[in-house]
Each structure stands twice: as C-alpha cells, then as structure tokens.
Write a protein that holds these residues in place. Structure first.
Motif, short mmCIF file in Angstrom:
data_model
loop_
_atom_site.label_atom_id
_atom_site.label_comp_id
_atom_site.label_asym_id
_atom_site.label_seq_id
_atom_site.Cartn_x
_atom_site.Cartn_y
_atom_site.Cartn_z
N ALA A 180 -7.15 4.33 10.73
CA ALA A 180 -5.76 4.16 11.18
C ALA A 180 -4.94 5.42 10.95
O ALA A 180 -4.10 5.80 11.77
CB ALA A 180 -5.13 2.97 10.48
N SER A 181 -5.18 6.11 9.83
CA SER A 181 -4.43 7.34 9.55
C SER A 181 -4.77 8.44 10.55
O SER A 181 -3.93 9.27 10.87
CB SER A 181 -4.71 7.82 8.12
N TRP B 78 0.28 -3.06 5.11
CA TRP B 78 -0.62 -2.07 5.71
C TRP B 78 0.15 -0.89 6.29
O TRP B 78 -0.26 0.26 6.16
CB TRP B 78 -1.50 -2.73 6.77
N LYS B 79 1.26 -1.17 6.93
CA LYS B 79 2.05 -0.07 7.49
C LYS B 79 2.66 0.78 6.37
O LYS B 79 2.77 2.00 6.49
CB LYS B 79 3.13 -0.62 8.42
N GLN C 243 0.30 9.12 4.45
CA GLN C 243 1.00 10.28 5.01
C GLN C 243 1.67 11.10 3.91
O GLN C 243 1.57 12.33 3.89
CB GLN C 243 2.04 9.83 6.04
N VAL D 140 -1.16 9.28 11.71
CA VAL D 140 -0.62 10.34 10.85
C VAL D 140 -1.00 11.71 11.43
O VAL D 140 -2.14 12.14 11.28
CB VAL D 140 -1.12 10.20 9.40
N ILE E 43 -0.03 3.08 5.19
CA ILE E 43 -0.14 4.27 6.05
C ILE E 43 0.90 5.31 5.65
O ILE E 43 0.62 6.52 5.62
CB ILE E 43 0.02 3.88 7.55
N ARG E 44 2.10 4.85 5.30
CA ARG E 44 3.13 5.80 4.85
C ARG E 44 2.75 6.43 3.50
O ARG E 44 3.05 7.60 3.26
CB ARG E 44 4.49 5.12 4.80
N LEU F 168 -8.14 1.85 6.81
CA LEU F 168 -6.92 2.64 6.69
C LEU F 168 -7.15 4.11 7.02
O LEU F 168 -6.29 4.77 7.61
CB LEU F 168 -6.36 2.51 5.26
#
Length: 232
Positions: free
Chosen positions: A126-127, A90-91, A98, A131, A94-95, A123
C-alpha cells in the motif's frame, strides 16, 4: 537518536506526524539507504526486530527503522493479534510509514525502501501506491484490501514473496499472489512475485518449520538484497 533499548542494538526515536507522535526503533549504518520494516499482526516483537537487524547488515549496510504501529501493544496469542490488527487505523498506519520514510530521508538516507511481513506486507505494498517518497518495496505474504490501495496504481517498484501452501485466502494465498502480479503488470512499474513451493504463511520466521524452509528463506533474502540494492 537517543535511548538505546535493552538489547543495545536499537535506538529509540520519536517521530512526529500531524498532531500525533509515535516511537520507532532504528538499527544499522548511519547515512546509508533506509528501509522501513513493518511488523506482523503481533506487533513490534523480537521477530520483526531480528528481521530489521538482518536487513541492516545486508550488502554495504542499511539504516533499518521499525515504526511502532500499535503504540506499544504486543499480542501474546492469535486472538489478541487479530483484535489489534482489526483495531488498526490502516490509513493512519500509512501516514506513520510516510513519516518514517521522511524521517530517514531527513536523517541521512538518500533513498528509502519499505518492507513488511503479513499485515506489514500488505501495508508495504500500500505504501508503494500511496506514499510518493517510497523508492522500493519488498513485501512478504500480504496484500492490501482494495479499499486501502490498488496495486495497479503502484508508484514504486514492488517485489513480493508468498508461500505456495499459504491458507490466508484473498490475502496471502497463491490466488492473491497471482492477482497482485496481474495488477502490477498493468501499472508498468518494475515488479517480481515469488511463490515458494512447500512453504506456508510466515515462512521467514524463526520456527521449527523454518529449518525445512531454509533454502526458501535464503533465496528470499537474496532476492530482497538484490532488489533493494538495485533501487536504493
């Protein structure tokens, strides 16, 4: 932007982040505001592609980009989809998001929003927390785990949509929707949380049930267009 897919509408691009790279699919108007479109737990299937095409045609037009978070894998049944989602970094996703936002900004989009469905909805929210380059978020029936992101620390304006009959407890049900709303109130960013009577999970998807949900689907797209139009 080279390599149109079989449907001829999307262009396949390769996006680099850190020491890895992933494919993404782009459709829509060039040099327009961008929207990163995030898949459900199924993967990058026709459903998410249809959403991206629709988004690209809203208002004056957008550049819509779908990052392939599963690196080419698409689930054919719910058990496989669950396996793929549980195996997702999941992390790392996120990248990927981004890097996708940055790619759009480098390729002509003055501002970029993020949207997603189910897993992608979580997600997307979360962004909006993690981000800084994200300018707006519209999430559909998904909320991030507290380990991934705390919506009370959101940086971007967030609009979220949920079905009143959603049974994904703590993730996309009414309790999760109201908890998200309370957290967004506490952080002070612009936000809206919409709950649609008579709708269950994934009500935006093409399905036999979609016919009876058409009013909700039309309203959700209208809210989406207004939100992205306001912030992008």
């Amino acid at each position: 932007m080279a390599g149109a897919d079989a449907a001829g509408q999307f262009q396949k691009v390769r996006i680099q982040r850190e020491d890895t790279a992933f494919d993404a699919y782009v459709v829509g108007k060039q040099n327009a505001p961008g929207v990163v479109v995030l898949q459900e737990w199924w993967g990058l299937n026709n459903q998410v592609k249809n959403h991206a095409i629709h988004i690209s045609q809203l208002g004056d037009g957008y550049t819509a980009l779908i990052p392939d978070l599963y690196r080419g894998k698409v689930a054919l049944d719910a058990a496989e989809a669950r396996h793929l989602m549980e195996g997702l970094d999941w992390k790392g996703a996120i990248r990927d998001i981004q890097a996708s936002v940055q790619w759009l900004k480098k390729n002509g989009s003055p501002k970029v929003g993020v949207t997603g469905y189910c897993m992608g909805g979580a997600l997307a929210i979360a962004s909006g927390v993690l981000v800084p380059e994200v300018d707006a978020v519209v999430a559909f029936y998904g909320t991030p785990s507290s380990e991934l992101a705390d919506p009370s620390r959101a940086l971007a304006p967030i609009q979220a949509h949920f079905g009143e009959l959603d049974t994904y407890v703590g993730f996309a049900d009414v309790t999760a929707a109201k908890s998200l709303e309370e957290k967004l109130k506490s952080c002070g960013v612009a936000h809206e949380v919409h709950i649609y009577p008579g709708c269950s999970h994934a009500f935006m998807n093409t399905s036999p049930e979609a016919l009876k949900n058409q009013g909700a689907i039309d309203l959700a797209w209208s809210c989406f267009a207004t939100w992205m139009g306001r912030f992008l």
